[in-house]
Design an enzyme around this catalytic site. Structure first.
Site, PDB file in Angstrom:
ATOM      1  N   PHE A 137     -51.530  85.078 -82.478  1.00 57.55           N
ATOM      2  CA  PHE A 137     -50.389  84.787 -81.606  1.00 57.55           C
ATOM      3  C   PHE A 137     -50.487  83.374 -81.064  1.00 57.55           C
ATOM      4  O   PHE A 137     -51.552  82.753 -81.049  1.00 57.55           O
ATOM      5  CB  PHE A 137     -50.284  85.811 -80.469  1.00 57.55           C
ATOM      6  CG  PHE A 137     -51.400  85.748 -79.449  1.00 57.55           C
ATOM      7  CD1 PHE A 137     -51.292  84.972 -78.310  1.00 57.55           C
ATOM      8  CD2 PHE A 137     -52.572  86.482 -79.635  1.00 57.55           C
ATOM      9  CE1 PHE A 137     -52.314  84.907 -77.370  1.00 57.55           C
ATOM     10  CE2 PHE A 137     -53.598  86.437 -78.708  1.00 57.55           C
ATOM     11  CZ  PHE A 137     -53.473  85.649 -77.572  1.00 57.55           C
ATOM     12  N   CYS A 138     -49.328  82.863 -80.629  1.00 55.32           N
ATOM     13  CA  CYS A 138     -49.239  81.516 -80.069  1.00 55.32           C
ATOM     14  C   CYS A 138     -48.010  81.481 -79.169  1.00 55.32           C
ATOM     15  O   CYS A 138     -47.467  82.528 -78.818  1.00 55.32           O
ATOM     16  CB  CYS A 138     -49.157  80.470 -81.172  1.00 55.32           C
ATOM     17  SG  CYS A 138     -47.778  80.736 -82.317  1.00 55.32           S
ATOM     18  N   THR A 139     -47.544  80.317 -78.802  1.00 56.95           N
ATOM     19  CA  THR A 139     -46.430  80.213 -77.857  1.00 56.95           C
ATOM     20  C   THR A 139     -45.134  80.784 -78.429  1.00 56.95           C
ATOM     21  O   THR A 139     -44.536  81.690 -77.853  1.00 56.95           O
ATOM     22  CB  THR A 139     -46.206  78.752 -77.439  1.00 56.95           C
ATOM     23  OG1 THR A 139     -47.421  78.216 -76.940  1.00 56.95           O
ATOM     24  CG2 THR A 139     -45.139  78.657 -76.355  1.00 56.95           C
ATOM     25  N   CYS A 187     -49.266  80.625 -85.006  1.00 58.09           N
ATOM     26  CA  CYS A 187     -49.814  81.903 -85.471  1.00 58.09           C
ATOM     27  C   CYS A 187     -49.325  82.242 -86.864  1.00 58.09           C
ATOM     28  O   CYS A 187     -50.012  82.935 -87.625  1.00 58.09           O
ATOM     29  CB  CYS A 187     -49.533  83.029 -84.482  1.00 58.09           C
ATOM     30  SG  CYS A 187     -47.867  83.137 -83.814  1.00 58.09           S
ATOM     31  N   ILE A 202     -45.629  84.508 -78.046  1.00 61.07           N
ATOM     32  CA  ILE A 202     -45.675  85.039 -76.680  1.00 61.07           C
ATOM     33  C   ILE A 202     -44.287  85.036 -76.047  1.00 61.07           C
ATOM     34  O   ILE A 202     -43.897  85.986 -75.359  1.00 61.07           O
ATOM     35  CB  ILE A 202     -46.649  84.230 -75.808  1.00 61.07           C
ATOM     36  CG1 ILE A 202     -48.066  84.283 -76.390  1.00 61.07           C
ATOM     37  CG2 ILE A 202     -46.661  84.755 -74.368  1.00 61.07           C
ATOM     38  CD1 ILE A 202     -49.014  83.275 -75.756  1.00 61.07           C
TER      39      ILE A 202
END
Length: 250
Positions: A180-182, A187, A209
């Site tokens: 996961f990432c922003t 990701c 996210i």
């Protein structure tokens, strides 16, 4: 109120400079501020402005068949979080420098926010396999918040992820790994690279996210999500840490 959008789309761009000029003109016409990155692999944008300007920009962008399926994440603020409009042409819309991580060749498998929320609540995926969340962001972003129990890496740049992840390869082997990432870009590339490296147990969190916050809230997330503008970070309700007298973040 100001509408903020975050979006990216991987698609082959034959003339990035031409597209960048068009996107600048569209953003200026709508009095939008923020950042637009264009590369041969696609676009990445963070823009803010009044509703009419945002919707007109998106309508004209989606009229281009290459971006008809553009997925957008929305949030609101009482002040403009950007100081200016920046449109840049880059080698990649997020620098990773790995030939085996190109989303133009196909996406890595995804997990929807609602499914991940359920997995977090039950402590495993639907097959009963151990769940491991992998944060692909840098240490500054992680300091604002991350998923509880996530594997975080001591990196300052995304290009450092492969080396930092190497000592953890064995610990990942028996788990369903969700990167996961922003907003989804890092990701997605990380999951593709991990697959190319023989890790076939890796998924990406669809929409990152911000997409998770927008769809299901903060189940399992501790803190806020760092964003690249004057709001600094958003809580699971997409409320900013700073919301007045904003200045653009460096």
């Amino acid at each position: 109120m100001v509408t903020n959008i975050a979006a990216y789309h991987f698609v082959a761009i034959d003339a990035p400079d031409t597209l960048a000029a068009r996107l600048r003109a569209l953003a200026e016409a709508g009095a939008l501020l923020g950042t637009v990155l264009v590369a041969g692999e696609g676009i990445n944008l963070f823009l803010a402005g009044v509703d009419a300007g945002i919707e007109d920009f998106l309508a004209q962008l989606r009229a281009d068949p290459r971006f008809a399926g553009l997925q957008v994440k929305y949030s609101r603020s009482t002040a403009q979080p950007f100081a200016r409009l920046k449109v840049k042409v880059k080698p990649e819309i997020i620098s990773f420098r790995r030939d085996d991580a190109s989303p133009l060749r196909g996406r890595a498998p995804v997990v929807a926010p609602a499914d991940l929320s359920r997995w977090i609540a039950q402590g495993h995926d639907d097959a009963g396999r151990r769940l491991l969340l992998l944060d692909t962001r840098n240490r500054e972003e992680v300091a604002h918040g991350t998923f509880a129990g996530a594997l975080t890496l001591p990196i300052d740049n995304f290009t450092e992820l492969p080396e930092a992840l190497a000592p953890h390869r064995e610990a990942l082997a028996d788990a369903t790994v969700v990167s996961f990432c922003t907003g989804g870009i890092r990701c997605e590339k990380a999951a593709l690279w991990m697959q190319a490296e023989g890790m076939d147990n890796v998924l990406q969190l669809d929409g990152g996210i911000l997409g998770y916050f927008e769809q299901v809230g903060g189940q399992g997330f501790d803190g806020r999500c760092f964003v690249f503008d004057g709001r600094i970070a958003l809580d699971p309700a997409l409320a900013p840490l700073v919301d007045a007298g904003l200045e653009e973040a460096a």
